[in-house]
Each structure stands twice: as C-alpha cells, then as structure tokens.
Scaffold this motif. Structure first.
Motif, mmCIF file in Angstrom:
data_model
loop_
_atom_site.group_PDB
_atom_site.id
_atom_site.type_symbol
_atom_site.label_atom_id
_atom_site.label_comp_id
_atom_site.label_asym_id
_atom_site.label_seq_id
_atom_site.Cartn_x
_atom_site.Cartn_y
_atom_site.Cartn_z
ATOM 1 N N SER A 213 80.608 1.350 72.242
ATOM 2 C CA SER A 213 79.656 1.087 71.165
ATOM 3 C C SER A 213 80.275 1.522 69.831
ATOM 4 O O SER A 213 81.211 2.321 69.802
ATOM 5 C CB SER A 213 78.330 1.803 71.442
ATOM 6 N N LEU B 240 79.591 3.471 67.162
ATOM 7 C CA LEU B 240 79.702 4.826 66.616
ATOM 8 C C LEU B 240 80.845 5.623 67.256
ATOM 9 O O LEU B 240 81.738 6.090 66.545
ATOM 10 C CB LEU B 240 78.358 5.558 66.747
ATOM 11 N N THR C 4 84.283 4.092 66.370
ATOM 12 C CA THR C 4 84.778 4.389 65.031
ATOM 13 C C THR C 4 85.367 5.792 64.971
ATOM 14 O O THR C 4 86.466 6.008 64.446
ATOM 15 C CB THR C 4 83.618 4.290 64.009
ATOM 16 N N GLU D 219 79.538 10.616 71.984
ATOM 17 C CA GLU D 219 79.798 10.813 70.557
ATOM 18 C C GLU D 219 80.264 12.243 70.273
ATOM 19 O O GLU D 219 81.116 12.467 69.420
ATOM 20 C CB GLU D 219 78.541 10.515 69.728
ATOM 21 N N LEU E 278 71.350 10.053 67.648
ATOM 22 C CA LEU E 278 72.268 9.040 68.172
ATOM 23 C C LEU E 278 73.373 9.661 69.018
ATOM 24 O O LEU E 278 74.100 8.967 69.701
ATOM 25 C CB LEU E 278 72.919 8.274 67.017
ATOM 26 N N PHE F 83 69.714 10.234 62.741
ATOM 27 C CA PHE F 83 71.154 10.127 62.955
ATOM 28 C C PHE F 83 71.610 11.076 64.067
ATOM 29 O O PHE F 83 72.368 10.704 64.954
ATOM 30 C CB PHE F 83 71.884 10.445 61.645
#
Lengths: 166, 502, 327
Positions: B469, B471, B474, B147, B142, B139
């Motif tokens: 994307s 991730l 969100t 992010e 990523l 995780f």
C-alpha cells in the motif's frame, strides 16, 4: 606507577586484535544462545532465534575481518595506554570497582563516603580537609535528595538500623 | 482549524490562573532539578509527584506534571552537555556535539543553544497540535505494524547511512547493539532470549545503564588516561554570554525548522523522541553545509538533536490523549495518572473534556516558555561546575553514574554492567569504533524486529506487504533511498575526482 | 469496674488491635508493580496506595516501584529475593502462577506468599467497528470461512490463552498477533489493522465511546453490572455474555492480586490481608471498580489458594495442548 614514564604499555595493534577477538567471542555466545531457540523462518515469519542467530554471525564475521585487517597492518607506533596514563587510569578505576563491590553490603552512603575520601583525598591529592568535606557533604546532599525530597530510597546498609531508618 | 483556535483561547482562560501559573513554575523548577540529577529523570519525577495529584482537579494535576516533564527534559540535556551523561535516552544525540562544545570552552553557548532549541521545538510541536488536532489522530490510526516497521527502518537508514568512520567497525557496532537489544523476553514468542539462565538478564539489558557506561564512564576513563584532557576549561560565566549566544542562535533557522518538522513527524508517526533526535541529527549531517563538522562540537548538530527531541516529545502528547498510546516512559506514567483521575484517553476526549484538553495544550505554550527562561537563568551556575578541578569532579561524576545505574532497577548486577560498558565505551572510542550506531540499534532494534514479525503474522508471511500500500511503500522507498544514495555517492566520487583532474 | 471497662473497650473495638505479636510496618513500604507504567497493574497498585494514604490505614510511607521487565518476571523475582521482608508487596495478576509454566523466569509460584485478590478483570471480545459480524455466532461463522486476525497483549499470556480456549470451544482457527500492551491492541483495532481483540473493559472503552470498535460478548457467567450508558445506546450490562451467545465458555477472568515475599510471618500476611480488606470496603474502591468495569470479589487465605489451584489446573491443560510448557 610512574617508574617507566611514557614507555608504551599496550601498543594499539595488540589492543585492536584483542578487542576484535573479544567481540568475536561475544558473537559466538550470541550464536550459541540463539541456537537454543528455533532459528528458522516459520509459516508466518521468522521464529524467535532467527534474527539473533544472524546478528551473531554478522558480529563474528565483521569482528574477525577487523582482526585480520589489523593483524596484517604493519605495527605503527600507536599506543593505547602509555605508562603514566595507564597508572592514572588504574588508580581511578580500582576505587570505583571497590565502590561497586561494597555497595550491596555497606549501602550507598557509607560506600560513597569511603570512595570519595580515597578517590579525592588519596588519589586526587586534594588537601585532606577539603577532601573530607567533599566526602561528607556529597552523601549528605544525596541523602536528603533521595530519601526525603524524592522518596527514591537507596540501600543504606548498616546506616539504616543505626539511624532507625529502613 | 478555526474552531481549534477558539478552543485554545478558552484553554488559555483555564490555564492562566494564578494557581496554574504557580504550578507551572513549581513544576518546571522541580523538573529542572530532577533532570539534572542523573538517575532520577523525568519518569521518576512524574511518578513521585503523582500521589500528590490524587486529590487535585485533573487539569491542575496534568499542568503540574507536564510542566515537571518539560523542566526535566530541558534539565536532562544539561548533564549530557556538561558531563557526557545522557539522563534520558532521547538526549543521547545531544552529547554528540554538546559535550565537545563544552569541552572546548563553549559550555555557555552549548547550554543556551540547547535550551532555546528545546523551547523552539516544543512550541513548534504545540502549534502543530493546536492546528491539526483532528487530522493528526486520524493519521496516527493509519499506522499498523507494517508502517511502524517502515518508520523504524527509515530512522535507522537516515542515521546510519550518513555516519562516518570505518564501515566494518560500524557493522560491528550495530550488530553488538542489536544483540544487546534482543536479550530478555521476546514479545512475539513469549520465550526468553539470550538470557543464559541468568536471572538478572530476564528483564533485558537496560538501555540507560549501557548508555551511562558507554558515554559517562567511558569519557571519564579517557580523560583519566589522557592527562591533557583533564585540565579545567576556561569558560565565561556571565549572563552576557548567554545573551550573546542567544543572539547568535537564530542563524540556525533552517536547521531549527527542518529538525522541528522531523520531530513532529516522528512524534506523530509515532517513532518517539529518541528516534527523532537521531534521525534529525543524521539528516542534518548529510544535508547541512556544516555536516562534516558534526560530532566535533558543531553547534548545528546540537540544535538538530535538541529541537527534534523536544518537538517529538510535545507533539506526541496528542496521540497519547486521543489514542492512549504513550510515546515515552514518562508519557506512560502520565497516562496512568489520567486513568486514576478518571479520564479515559480516546477519540472522544476532545469533545468530552474540552477544559482538560485545551487547558493542557494552552499550558504547554506557557510552561515551555517558563522552562526555557528558568533554564537560561541557571546557565552561569552550571557552567561554573566545569571550573572545579577534575580531581574533584571526576570521582563525583563516577559516583553519580553509579547511582544513575542503580536507580534503573535497583540491582547490583547493573553496577557491574555499568563498569563493563564503561570499559567497552573507552575501548571503542580509543580504537575508533563508532558508538552512536550501537546506541541507535539498541533503541530501535527490538521494536523494529517486533514490528517486522507482527507484519509477517498479519500478512501470513508475505514480504510484499511492505510495498503493498502507498504509505509503507513510500516510507520504505525513502529508507532504501537513504541507504543507496550515499553508497552511490561513494562509488561515484573517485571517478568524478579523476575526471576533474586534467 | 475494670471488667466493665474492658467490655466497653471491646465493644468499641479498641482491643481488637492488640492480639499477640501483631505486625505493624516499621519502615517505608514498597509496592512492587509487575508491569509497565500506566498499565492495569500500575493503576491497581496506585489506587490502593491512594486509598491507604487517604484513610491512614498504614502509618509508614508507601513507595511504588515499577518492575515490569520480562512480562513482570522482574518484579516477581525481586519479590522472591526479599525473603522474610513483609515491607515489600508485589502487585500482579494470575501471571504469578502462569508465567513460570511457559517460560524460564527464575521463580516458582510457591515461592511467593499470596495475600489477597481484590478485583477480577473481565475479558470482552471486541471487534472492529465496520466488521460484518454482529453476534458471537456470526463471528464464529466468519472465522470458519476465512482468517480472522486477533490482537492481544504479549505472547502465551492471558489473551492468547483465552483465544486458544475460544478456538477449542468454538471449533475455529484464528491468527494471533501479540502486541506489547492491551492499549496497542486497542489502537490497532481502532485503525482496522486487526479484526478483533480480547481486551479488558478499561483498555478499550475509549475506542468504544469514539466509535472505533465495539463489544461482541463478555467472557463472564453473568452480564456486567448495570451503570450509566457508555455510548449513546449501550451500557456495560447491554453486552451479552459469550455463553448466552452460544460459546461454551463458562467464564474467564483475571484476578488482580497482592503477594508477599517467601517466609514472611503469618501475622504480617494477616495484617496486610486486613488492610486490603479495609481498602476493598472503602467507597473509593467501589468507585475504581465501577470506573474500570471489573468485578468486586475479595479473596484471601484458603479461598484464594483454592482459586489459584483450580486456575492453574485449567491453564496447564491449555498449555499442554499447545506445547507451551517449559521443561
């Protein structure tokens, strides 16, 4: 220090305006500093001065807005510093400023001794015997902790050569 | 998951030797002392013990050092609560409610709650590490700068949006924090920013100096100015008080669980313990029944901050071991230690050195329990400090603040900065400028900017990358929601109030 | 009789320690690290500290302090302010002379006294595990065809300088993304968020072992020293040099070096160079060099000064072309 007990020394309104003005000046300095760099949006994102310039502008605008709002507000009876409080504060801050000023020359241990003697004994009016014990004991504890236990040496000033220490 | 439990059992066999238990107790005790003495803090403590470990077995060395770390983290919250001096960036949020509690005579309760919540958060983090070791590292991989940026914005949004106070003054506070954060060398361009050719500004403005000034000195100034506040508070000092508080503590179960989850997420995500504690505090303030009382000495606020801080700290050990990414200054020193002992962090570490990894994880269970028990035993001692008259403790605390600021970089310049921020902190408090947004902006400001500009470099200057994307989309969406919902709430409130009236 | 004793003593090396006005540390010694905790320079300094302590090379205690602010500028400025104090050793890399060229940092390279360099760290072109290119030639072709994103540590620092040299040598253009540390660049490569980085061997070896990145070529004149296999199939010496793969770069290395403040007595410089030479000769040092895959080269005095001058010249040309020079 207590010759004008409880007379407002600095009304809150003036303090608000002065502090907001100060912040606006800081904002101005940020803008000036940012303009020494490229402040645009380059081919691949913002340059070094892009965000600082905008942060500076926001700071200036927001603090000027605070300034205007406070200036338009009717003067209340709010007080930032009252006579006695101001005096007490000054008596607390002055030895502290002196401490900071002499640390580079006298080192921490001598400076701490003098500072505690003044701040606890003279200003705090703690009995002299007790004040002396605190003024001697605290640097001693700090000395053992920092120099021996933790090996994080503090500046020692003239105390170093005196005790044959760095 | 099953094989992890088996591996953990093996880890306990490694950790549960007389020598290692002795190391845990010694490490925790040393850590508590280091944590309580401001200016020493966990990174210094670990750095100090490091030379002693050069000749040890790696697993013994890491057990000693991490035990010291847990002790220091727990000890660090002590000064935050008693004197409003955060010893570590991550315990800033602890002061928000911890210090008001201590001031109103609830020091025993505040300390007990803080220690128990720390312990709970840490254990929660370790359990997650145990069960999800493999998944967690995948995780964490990523996360690209895109992010990272989204996570930082989320942490920002969840705290800022829920804060009270004058919006205009909050904006001033944030802008000031962001400006302070951008002083020094810029990672992306390599040029000096806002240094005005002052050599002392090249290294940037130290967060710890600012925080010790704003909170520690600022509070002293306020107390001096306002004589009523200078009276020592009556506190019950007995161990019975600790037990009573401990029995009351499970009532905050919901807050504990929520904060532990937030902490784990931020530990792995990886935003770090400081961002975690702020975020948890902000979310607690928004969603808890007790929210409106946050910041005035509400135990739940303390629980939120402490739990998330510790659970982020312990769950971040995993990315550190598997990726070599330190989440805090202390973790970075530990990482240096690993390399010197000849251990290379990386994805294969778990299979290459199972004794080391699982011995460490097992020791995290044990040493956190040791840390909580030892810390609780010291509560009456620390609470007694509050009964010393302020004329004596005031100057000593001021001295300790000065030493704390000195140890950051050993520069006289920082001492003047400390005084300046003491005055600023006092003025901000007296004039109702919220200080917390400034602190958060300073912690996250430059990291957020770096992540943003790295994302732009990666995407060739396209802003759409943050929604490209699932991730980041969100997380960014959540962040926007955090910002919009309270605003909408504010907009709707007057109308509902009006319509409710007959 | 006395003469014979003296000769005996000299033969045993007993008198070697008493030249005129010899320097010995008279107070605790400070090792200033010009980088953050856990980085290459930190480990470099602490390894020397541990070897000195283990072998009792210096009678005084040693304290390591971290001053990594502003890409290490904090530590070098701190070193500069200790004028004449031979108890303050500054640990750094070539950033001692490179940084003042590209940023306003508050010291110039002549203001610190170079003592010795004890190791040279290598640079390797690493690429993500699933990248289509296998050789440097294929990498260059890919870079000509599309955008390649290369990560590195800091901006206008060693990684970016190397990349600019590579771009010129191979006639390509790439996108450089600066991160805070080589460790971050390694993790970003492992996650496949960037295509390549130019990390030192130690910074990326964990990822290599775990199948999260692989080496393309090393920027060195000769292949790295042979040793045990790092992965199932490869050892360090199996990595080809970039030159043998057709990229005209002779070599690119980063010295790990020790400096003293300005105006220290020559005897003190000699003393520390001697201590560091003993450290260099110790088995622990060879172990450290092997573990971190650096090359063991010891430079002091004129040889070190010559190296600095030539490296400064080469870098200045790159900086000039890029428009990075300050003032």
């Amino acid at each position: 220090m207590s010759d004008v007990p409880q007379r407002p020394v600095l009304p809150r309104k003036q303090a608000e305006i002065a502090f907001a003005l100060l912040l606006a000046l800081v904002g101005g300095a940020v803008i000036a500093g940012a303009r020494e760099m490229d402040t645009g949006w380059g081919g691949s994102g913002p340059e070094a001065g892009y965000f600082p310039l905008r942060i500076g502008i926001v700071l200036v605008v927001a603090s000027l807005a605070v300034l205007v709002r406070e200036a338009l507000r009717p003067a209340g009876d709010g007080v930032l510093i009252a006579g006695i409080g101001g005096g007490r504060l000054a008596l607390f801050v002055l030895p502290l400023v002196a401490l900071v000023a002499v640390v580079p020359w006298l080192g921490f241990y001598i400076a701490a001794f003098a500072y505690l003697l003044v701040a606890v004994g003279l200003v705090g009016r703690v009995r002299w015997g007790r004040a002396l014990a605190i003024a001697l004991g605290t640097p001693l504890v700090l000395f053992v902790a920092f120099e021996y236990a933790f090996r994080a040496p503090l500046p020692k000033g003239p105390l170093g050569p005196l005790l044959g220490l760095p | 998951m099953i094989e992890n439990v088996a591996a953990l059992a093996h880890g306990f066999a490694v950790a549960l030797t007389a020598k290692h238990i002795l190391f845990m107790v010694a490490g925790v005790c040393f850590g508590l002392v280091v944590g309580v003495l401001p200016g020493l803090g966990a990174p210094n403590g670990v750095g100090l013990l490091l030379p002693l470990t050069f000749t040890m077995e790696p697993v013994s060395a890491i057990i000693l050092l991490t035990s010291m770390y847990w002790g220091a983290l727990i000890g660090g919250s002590t000064t935050s609560i008693l004197f409003n001096i955060p010893g570590e960036p991550s315990s800033v949020a602890t002061t928000f409610d911890g210090y008001p509690m201590a001031k109103s005579g609830e020091a025993t309760k505040a300390l007990t709650f803080a220690f128990l919540s720390s312990g709970f958060g840490a254990l929660f983090g370790v359990v997650v590490v145990t069960l999800l070791a493999g998944w967690v590292t995948r995780f964490a991989l990523l996360f690209s700068p895109v992010e990272y940026f989204a996570v930082f914005v989320l942490a920002f949004a969840s705290f800022i949006a829920f804060g009270g106070g004058s919006p205009l003054k909050s904006v001033v506070s944030i802008a000031l924090g962001l400006a302070l954060a951008s002083v020094g060398m810029d990672t992306i361009s390599g040029s000096m920013r806002l240094t005005y050719d002052v050599p002392d500004l090249i290294r940037g403005i130290s967060f710890l100096v600012v925080v010790i000034g704003l909170f520690g000195l600022g509070e002293l100034f306020e107390t001096m100015q306002n004589p009523a506040a200078a009276k020592p508070v009556a506190t019950r000092l007995d161990l019975a008080g600790v037990v009573r508080a401990a029995l009351e503590w499970p009532r905050y179960g919901v807050a504990l669980l929520r904060s532990a989850v937030i902490g784990c997420w931020m530990g792995i995500a990886p935003g770090g313990p400081t961002a975690a504690s702020f975020m948890s505090y902000g979310i607690g303030k928004r969603f808890s029944r007790n929210g409106p009382r946050f910041g005035k000495g509400e135990p739940e606020g303390l629980v939120c901050a402490e739990t998330a801080d510790q659970s982020a700290g312990s769950s971040a050990m995993l990315p550190m071991l598997a990726l070599g990414l330190p989440s805090s200054a202390t973790a970075a020193v530990l990482l240096g230690g690993l390399m010197i002992w000849g251990i290379t962090p990386g994805p294969t570490l778990f299979s290459e050195r199972p004794d080391f990894v699982w011995g460490l994880i097992a020791s995290m269970y044990l040493s956190n329990i040791v840390a909580v028990v030892l810390a609780l035993a010291t509560v009456p001692l620390f609470a007694r400090m509050l009964q010393v008259p302020f004329t004596i403790t005031g100057p000593i605390i001021a001295l300790v603040c000065v030493i704390g600021a000195w140890t950051v970089a050993g520069a006289p310049f920082d001492l003047w900065l400390l005084l300046l921020f003491g005055a600023v902190g006092w003025l901000m408090k007296a004039l109702d400028y919220p200080i917390a947004p400034l602190v958060l902006a300073m912690v996250l400001g430059d990291r957020t900017e770096d992540a943003f500009r790295q994302s732009m470099l990666l995407s060739g200057g396209k802003l759409s990358v943050f929604f490209a994307s699932p991730l980041p989309a969100t997380i960014t969406g959540l962040a926007l929601l955090c910002l919009v919902v309270p605003l909408a709430g504010m907009a709707l409130k007057p109308r509902t109030a009006r319509s409710a009236a007959p | 009789m006395t003469m014979r004793l003296a000769a005996l003593a000299a033969a045993l090396g007993l008198t070697a320690a008493t030249p005129v006005a010899a320097f010995t540390p008279s107070k605790p010694v400070e090792f200033v690290v010009t980088a953050g905790a856990g980085g290459g320079t930190d480990i470099f300094a602490r390894t020397i500290q541990s070897i000195i302590q283990k072998n009792n090379l210096v009678a005084q205690p040693i304290v390591v302090t971290l001053k990594g602010g502003g890409s290490g500028a904090e530590g070098f400025v701190y070193g500069k302010t200790g004028s004449g104090d031979a108890h303050r050793l500054v640990f750094g890399t070539s950033n001692q002379w490179l940084l003042p060229m590209v940023a306003k940092v508050g010291w110039s390279r002549q203001e610190l006294t170079p003592v010795a360099a004890l190791a040279f760290d290598e640079f390797i072109l690493w690429t993500r595990q699933d990248a289509p290119w296998k050789t440097a030639g294929e990498f260059v072709a890919a870079a000509k065809a599309g955008t390649i994103k290369v990560g590195g540590s800091q901006s206008k620092d060693l990684d970016e300088t190397l990349l600019k040299i590579l771009e010129k040598a191979a006639g390509i253009k790439t996108t450089y993304i600066p991160f805070k540390s080589g460790g971050e660049a390694a993790v970003q490569l492992a996650g496949g968020h960037i295509d390549a980085n130019t990390n030192n061997p130690a910074e990326n070896v964990g990822q290599w072992k775990g199948g999260q990145g692989r080496p393309v070529c090393v920027f060195s004149a000769a292949r790295l020293a042979a040793g045990p296999k790092v992965t199932d199939t490869m050892a360090w010496s199996d990595i080809p040099t970039c030159k043998e793969q057709g990229i005209p770069i002779e070599e690119y290395k980063m010295p790990r070096a020790v400096y003293l403040p300005p105006n220290v007595p020559a005897e003190a410089v000699a003393f520390w160079a001697d201590v560091l030479e003993k450290v260099f000769a110790s088995p622990e040092w060879q172990e450290y060099i092997g573990r971190t895959s650096q090359s063991a080269t010891f430079l002091k005095g004129d040889a070190f000064a010559k190296f600095i001058a030539s490296d400064e010249d080469r870098s200045r040309k790159v900086f000039e072309e890029q428009g990075w020079l300050v003032k």
